[in-house]
Design a protein around this motif. Structure first.
Motif, PDB file in Angstrom:
ATOM      1  N   SER A 162       0.688  -1.269   0.240  1.00 30.17           N
ATOM      2  CA  SER A 162      -0.344  -0.824  -0.148  1.00 30.17           C
ATOM      3  C   SER A 162       1.158   1.712   0.115  1.00 30.17           C
ATOM      4  O   SER A 162       1.236   1.595   0.355  1.00 30.17           O
ATOM      5  CB  SER A 162      -0.778  -0.008   1.363  1.00 30.17           C
ATOM      6  OG  SER A 162      -1.812  -0.940   1.343  1.00 30.17           O
ATOM      7  N   PRO A 163       0.708   2.383  -0.638  1.00 28.04           N
ATOM      8  CA  PRO A 163       1.296   3.442  -0.975  1.00 28.04           C
ATOM      9  C   PRO A 163       0.943   4.098   0.364  1.00 28.04           C
ATOM     10  O   PRO A 163       0.094   4.304   0.901  1.00 28.04           O
ATOM     11  CB  PRO A 163       0.232   4.061  -2.016  1.00 28.04           C
ATOM     12  CG  PRO A 163      -0.415   3.587  -2.423  1.00 28.04           C
ATOM     13  CD  PRO A 163      -0.411   2.418  -1.475  1.00 28.04           C
ATOM     14  N   THR A 164       2.037   4.767   0.740  1.00 29.15           N
ATOM     15  CA  THR A 164       2.517   5.966   1.957  1.00 29.15           C
ATOM     16  C   THR A 164       2.171   6.985   1.564  1.00 29.15           C
ATOM     17  O   THR A 164       3.073   7.300   0.556  1.00 29.15           O
ATOM     18  CB  THR A 164       2.809   5.408   2.895  1.00 29.15           C
ATOM     19  OG1 THR A 164       3.648   4.073   3.121  1.00 29.15           O
ATOM     20  CG2 THR A 164       3.373   6.483   3.399  1.00 29.15           C
ATOM     21  N   VAL A 165       1.450   8.027   2.147  1.00 25.71           N
ATOM     22  CA  VAL A 165       1.041   9.935   1.803  1.00 25.71           C
ATOM     23  C   VAL A 165       2.592  10.026   2.272  1.00 25.71           C
ATOM     24  O   VAL A 165       2.663  10.192   3.647  1.00 25.71           O
ATOM     25  CB  VAL A 165       0.273  10.703   2.053  1.00 25.71           C
ATOM     26  CG1 VAL A 165       0.632  12.086   2.024  1.00 25.71           C
ATOM     27  CG2 VAL A 165      -1.315   9.824   2.197  1.00 25.71           C
ATOM     28  N   LEU A 166       3.883  10.592   1.248  1.00 27.31           N
ATOM     29  CA  LEU A 166       4.789  11.774   1.943  1.00 27.31           C
ATOM     30  C   LEU A 166       4.353  12.686   2.861  1.00 27.31           C
ATOM     31  O   LEU A 166       3.792  13.653   2.278  1.00 27.31           O
ATOM     32  CB  LEU A 166       5.928  11.770   0.937  1.00 27.31           C
ATOM     33  CG  LEU A 166       5.867  10.369   0.674  1.00 27.31           C
ATOM     34  CD1 LEU A 166       7.540  10.458  -1.116  1.00 27.31           C
ATOM     35  CD2 LEU A 166       7.349   9.188   1.264  1.00 27.31           C
ATOM     36  N   ARG A 225      -0.706  15.805  -4.283  1.00 27.06           N
ATOM     37  CA  ARG A 225      -0.057  14.830  -3.171  1.00 27.06           C
ATOM     38  C   ARG A 225       0.927  13.740  -3.874  1.00 27.06           C
ATOM     39  O   ARG A 225       1.271  13.842  -5.012  1.00 27.06           O
ATOM     40  CB  ARG A 225      -1.430  13.693  -3.218  1.00 27.06           C
ATOM     41  CG  ARG A 225      -1.305  13.133  -2.616  1.00 27.06           C
ATOM     42  CD  ARG A 225      -2.819  11.805  -3.247  1.00 27.06           C
ATOM     43  NE  ARG A 225      -2.248  10.733  -4.043  1.00 27.06           N
ATOM     44  CZ  ARG A 225      -2.610   9.700  -4.642  1.00 27.06           C
ATOM     45  NH1 ARG A 225      -3.837  10.323  -3.978  1.00 27.06           N
ATOM     46  NH2 ARG A 225      -2.402   9.973  -5.861  1.00 27.06           N
ATOM     47  N   ARG A 249       3.436  10.483  -3.483  1.00 23.65           N
ATOM     48  CA  ARG A 249       2.957   9.408  -1.801  1.00 23.65           C
ATOM     49  C   ARG A 249       4.113   7.939  -2.612  1.00 23.65           C
ATOM     50  O   ARG A 249       4.340   8.121  -3.376  1.00 23.65           O
ATOM     51  CB  ARG A 249       1.969   8.328  -2.329  1.00 23.65           C
ATOM     52  CG  ARG A 249       0.636   9.232  -2.117  1.00 23.65           C
ATOM     53  CD  ARG A 249      -0.687   7.601  -2.465  1.00 23.65           C
ATOM     54  NE  ARG A 249      -0.840   7.085  -2.813  1.00 23.65           N
ATOM     55  CZ  ARG A 249      -1.968   6.926  -4.276  1.00 23.65           C
ATOM     56  NH1 ARG A 249      -2.686   6.451  -2.646  1.00 23.65           N
ATOM     57  NH2 ARG A 249      -2.347   6.054  -5.321  1.00 23.65           N
ATOM     58  N   THR A 273       5.892   4.037  -1.936  1.00 25.18           N
ATOM     59  CA  THR A 273       5.742   2.477  -2.126  1.00 25.18           C
ATOM     60  C   THR A 273       7.028   1.692  -2.505  1.00 25.18           C
ATOM     61  O   THR A 273       7.515   2.081  -3.010  1.00 25.18           O
ATOM     62  CB  THR A 273       4.707   1.754  -3.483  1.00 25.18           C
ATOM     63  OG1 THR A 273       3.784   3.392  -3.335  1.00 25.18           O
ATOM     64  CG2 THR A 273       3.944   0.838  -3.137  1.00 25.18           C
ATOM     65  N   THR A 311       8.019   6.895  -6.315  1.00 21.17           N
ATOM     66  CA  THR A 311       7.738   7.759  -6.020  1.00 21.17           C
ATOM     67  C   THR A 311       6.455   8.532  -6.478  1.00 21.17           C
ATOM     68  O   THR A 311       6.892   8.285  -7.417  1.00 21.17           O
ATOM     69  CB  THR A 311       8.700   8.873  -5.567  1.00 21.17           C
ATOM     70  OG1 THR A 311       9.509   8.076  -4.284  1.00 21.17           O
ATOM     71  CG2 THR A 311       7.906  10.556  -4.817  1.00 21.17           C
ATOM     72  N   GLU A 312       5.051   8.963  -6.082  1.00 23.18           N
ATOM     73  CA  GLU A 312       4.495   9.419  -7.507  1.00 23.18           C
ATOM     74  C   GLU A 312       3.319  10.793  -6.075  1.00 23.18           C
ATOM     75  O   GLU A 312       3.918  11.503  -5.120  1.00 23.18           O
ATOM     76  CB  GLU A 312       3.213   8.130  -6.697  1.00 23.18           C
ATOM     77  CG  GLU A 312       2.173   9.297  -7.823  1.00 23.18           C
ATOM     78  CD  GLU A 312       0.639   8.102  -7.097  1.00 23.18           C
ATOM     79  OE1 GLU A 312      -0.084   8.534  -6.350  1.00 23.18           O
ATOM     80  OE2 GLU A 312       0.808   6.792  -8.159  1.00 23.18           O
ATOM     81  N   CYS A 313       3.621  11.876  -7.529  1.00 20.85           N
ATOM     82  CA  CYS A 313       3.766  13.096  -7.677  1.00 20.85           C
ATOM     83  C   CYS A 313       2.040  13.551  -8.185  1.00 20.85           C
ATOM     84  O   CYS A 313       3.077  13.573  -9.415  1.00 20.85           O
ATOM     85  CB  CYS A 313       5.013  13.822  -7.623  1.00 20.85           C
ATOM     86  SG  CYS A 313       5.791  13.718  -6.443  1.00 20.85           S
ATOM     87  N   THR A 371       5.067   9.512 -11.507  1.00 18.76           N
ATOM     88  CA  THR A 371       5.462   8.696 -10.685  1.00 18.76           C
ATOM     89  C   THR A 371       6.786   8.159 -11.192  1.00 18.76           C
ATOM     90  O   THR A 371       7.407   7.392 -12.898  1.00 18.76           O
ATOM     91  CB  THR A 371       5.370   7.301 -11.383  1.00 18.76           C
ATOM     92  OG1 THR A 371       3.407   7.227 -11.359  1.00 18.76           O
ATOM     93  CG2 THR A 371       5.119   5.688 -10.393  1.00 18.76           C
TER      94      THR A 371
END
Length: 503
Positions: A308-312, A336, A338, A340, A348-350, A372
């Motif tokens: 599960s991704p985690t919010v940074l 946002r 996140r 993973t 890393t997802e922005c 991503t």
């Protein structure tokens, strides 16, 4: 693929350097061969498998090649089956191949076990198969198939005699196949090796190799090994091949299949394990027939849990560097970030999103920008460029399978090369009109060292009073979508070089 192409079976301690997967030399057949006896039948695991591969984005199709079972000539009457008291426990063929060996030959295999009672034989089977093994920039396919037949006596003939007759028929058919060359159809090639007797296995054993290519679709090979242990015959088939992840779907382009030496060695190795297991079973249950349970059992490996991704808590510096551009593409966005961890892939997802951008009094606009980043490291924590290449190749292959087509309310454009961006890059445009989601997306995917970056720029607009899936929705145009994604990709790559994620 040119003759001599090679790849190494996974964790193979017997690898022959430079001779792993190559096209065999076709020996010339005799002119005017005599009429050929019944040959092996072709069984294609076709439409269902092909559709699954098509949707999953892999490319690879092949045939499972096997002989039609033949009965030994009988007295004309069915043999009398012994009472239940004369039977023993069922044979578990699957347990006779050590788990470590099964995992080496067919990693993460689906295992199917079956048994049945026929008029002349008691049949026990086990099959290990995995047709989609990720190995670097290739998808590999592996299959091991084992069939054990215990032969009943027939009149004055004992079960051992019947088993010997069946083995001799198979051996004779294999010897004939060494030189009998049927006239191939256009685009077809086939090579069947000479029989190789295998000493030290059961009462008698041999192995043989088959290589076949048919048109632009099929290219495969396998080793087949046979043995007899008292009143039981054993047949083993080992098949292996691989194909690049970005290969054209439903094509044998870039296919490499197992060589003669490897196929015969692996099939013979499995045969040795099974023959040893049969001999042990016979020693425990002398002079009795095995008892089939009439139940087929299939086990599949458990899928790995998706992390599960985690919010940074902090927006990555490289993403902050493109915020000005992202805000022009997505006015007044909600940002946002996140993260993973998936094995050696740190993601890393922005994202910048606004689902209600006012355009005049009557139009509602949606815009989204998503970047991503996949950073690959090995077990030692060192950057892993080969893993990045493998991921990039797989993404290209997966997206390439649907390029230029439509399915389930989604339309994909063809892939377009992007020059001068990273070490390799391509773009694609897609329209999604399914359920409550109506939007278009331009995607740029690029590779740089041990990093793969995926940039998506999406959008649509509609009258304010219309639902999200209204036929009046206007999707973002191809040029706007891909231009936006490309500008984000260029800016982000430059920022990432100055402000690496995690630094």
């Amino acid at each position: 693929m040119q003759p001599g192409s090679a790849f190494e079976p996974p964790t193979n301690p017997y690898r022959i350097p430079g001779r792993q997967f190559e096209q065999p030399t076709m020996p010339p057949g005799p002119s005017g061969p005599p009429p050929r006896p019944p040959r092996r039948s072709w069984i294609l695991p076709v439409v269902a498998v092909a559709v699954v591969v098509l949707i999953a984005g892999g490319a690879g199709a092949y045939l499972v090649y096997g002989k039609v079972s033949r009965s030994t000539p009988s007295t004309g009457t069915k043999p009398v089956k012994p009472p239940a008291s004369a039977t023993a426990a069922a044979l578990d063929v699957c347990s006779m191949l050590p788990k470590s060996e099964a995992e080496r030959l067919v990693p993460e295999a689906t295992v199917a076990k079956g048994s049945r009672d026929s008029d002349y034989t008691l049949n026990f089977t086990c099959n290990w198969v995995n047709r989609r093994i990720s190995f670097g920039e290739y998808w590999r396919s592996r299959e091991v198939d084992v069939r054990v037949e215990q032969h009943r006596g027939d009149g004055a003939k004992t079960g051992r005699t019947m088993a010997q007759n069946s083995y001799d028929i198979d051996y004779g058919s294999g010897k004939y196949a060494e030189t009998a060359k049927p006239t191939p159809k256009k685009g077809e090639k086939e090579y069947i090796s000479p029989i190789k007797d295998v000493p030290g296995i059961g009462d008698a054993a041999y192995a043989q190799y088959t290589w076949r290519r048919s048109g632009k679709l099929l290219w495969y090979s396998f080793g087949e090994a046979h043995a007899r242990v008292d009143d039981m015959t054993i047949k083993v088939k080992y098949q292996a091949d691989q194909q690049r992840k970005d290969a054209q779907i439903l094509s044998n382009a870039t296919t490499q299949s197992v060589t003669e030496d490897n196929a015969i060695r692996e099939a013979s190795g499995v045969l040795g394990h099974i023959a040893k297991g049969i001999a042990a079973w016979k020693a425990q249950h002398p002079n009795v027939l095995a008892q089939p349970d009439q139940t087929a059992v299939t086990t599949t490996p458990k899928p790995e849990a998706t992390p599960s991704p985690t919010v940074l808590a902090v927006f990555p510096a490289a993403c902050q560097g493109v915020t000005e551009l992202a805000t022009r593409l997505v006015p007044s966005p909600t940002p946002r970030a996140r993260g993973t961890e998936a094995g050696g892939d740190a993601q890393t997802e922005c994202r910048w999103l606004n689902v209600d951008i006012p355009v005049g009094d009557d139009v509602k606009r949606i815009r989204s920008a998503l970047i991503t980043t996949h950073r690959f490291t090995n077990r030692a924590g060192v950057e892993d460029a080969p893993a990045a290449r493998a991921f990039y190749t797989g993404q290209r292959g997966s997206r390439g399978t649907t390029a230029g087509s439509s399915m389930g309310g989604i339309t994909w454009s063809k892939l377009s090369e992007v020059k001068g961006l990273g070490e390799a890059a391509f773009s694609q445009y897609a329209q999604l009109m399914h359920g409550d989601t109506y939007a278009a997306t331009g995607t740029v995917l690029l590779r740089q060292g041990a990093t793969v970056i995926v940039v998506d720029y999406s959008g649509a607009e509609r009258p304010k009073d219309e639902p999200a899936n209204s036929p009046k929705v206007k999707l973002m145009a191809d040029k706007e979508a891909r231009d936006g994604a490309l500008s984000l990709a260029k800016t982000y790559l430059a920022e990432l070089a100055r402000k690496p994620i995690g630094s």
